[in-house]
Design a protein around this motif. Structure first.
Motif, PDB file in Angstrom:
ATOM      1  N   GLY A  38       0.820  -1.222   0.000  1.00  0.00           N
ATOM      2  CA  GLY A  38       0.000   0.000   0.000  1.00  0.00           C
ATOM      3  C   GLY A  38       0.849   1.265   0.000  1.00  0.00           C
ATOM      4  N   GLY A  39       1.845   1.299   0.863  1.00  0.00           N
ATOM      5  CA  GLY A  39       2.731   2.462   0.911  1.00  0.00           C
ATOM      6  C   GLY A  39       3.516   2.634  -0.379  1.00  0.00           C
ATOM      7  N   CYS A  42       1.360   4.095  -3.044  1.00  0.00           N
ATOM      8  CA  CYS A  42       1.213   5.549  -2.847  1.00  0.00           C
ATOM      9  C   CYS A  42       2.437   6.293  -3.390  1.00  0.00           C
ATOM     10  N   GLY A  45       2.370   6.249  -7.078  1.00  0.00           N
ATOM     11  CA  GLY A  45       1.397   7.251  -7.515  1.00  0.00           C
ATOM     12  C   GLY A  45       1.970   8.659  -7.494  1.00  0.00           C
TER      13      GLY A  45
END
Length: 177
Positions: A38-39, A42, A45
């Protein structure tokens, strides 16, 4: 990208900071080992947003007779090759260099997911080698094609305000007498 974005992308700031995007992207993917998927997503992104914003945030260059400006002009010619055909030798080499860069990207991605330093580094080097050689060929392509269309030639023209230079010089005092 529209014409204004391309003009700004011809800036050295845009070209050279965009080149730094690959190591940032690799680091963002590599970070999945430290901060989880998840990190890492991010961070990926954020790098993707940076890649999008990069050619839009820097001002257009004052000069366009630089290597990096002509490389971006060549990229525009390359992207327009279906409307105005380019010499075959440029297309062959450009495709070959894109293949080299893609091969490096696969190696770097594989090394990144395995957290293997050397394959990642070798992949990054191969990608950058292919990309910079591609950009150098784009300079050559632009030089060969700039007289094929008036739009291509116009990219090198930047209006100069002659009054601007005059303002930099101190005023002369009048002699009396």
């Amino acid at each position: 990208m529209d014409d204004g974005v391309w003009r700004r992308h011809a800036s050295g700031w845009s070209v050279w900071t965009r080149a730094a995007s690959l190591p940032l992207l690799v680091l963002a993917v590599w970070s999945h080992r430290w901060i989880g998927i998840g990190g890492a997503l991010c961070l990926v992104g954020l790098v993707v947003v940076w890649i999008y914003l990069n050619p839009r945030i820097f001002p257009a260059p004052k000069r366009t007779d630089t290597w990096h400006a002509r490389a971006t002009f060549g990229e525009r010619v390359w992207l327009n090759r279906h409307r105005i055909p380019i010499p075959r030798h440029h297309a062959v080499v450009a495709h070959l260099l894109a293949g080299i860069a893609a091969t490096g990207a696969v190696i770097a991605l594989w090394g990144t997911f395995l957290a293997a330093f050397w394959p990642t580094l070798v992949g990054i080097v191969i990608v950058l080698f292919g990309k910079f050689w591609f950009l150098d060929r784009m300079v050559w392509l632009y030089q060969d094609m700039k007289d094929m269309d008036p739009i291509y030639r116009s990219w090198e023209r930047i209006p100069v305000n002659d009054n601007e230079a005059a303002r930099k010089w101190p005023r002369r005092k009048r002699r009396e007498g």
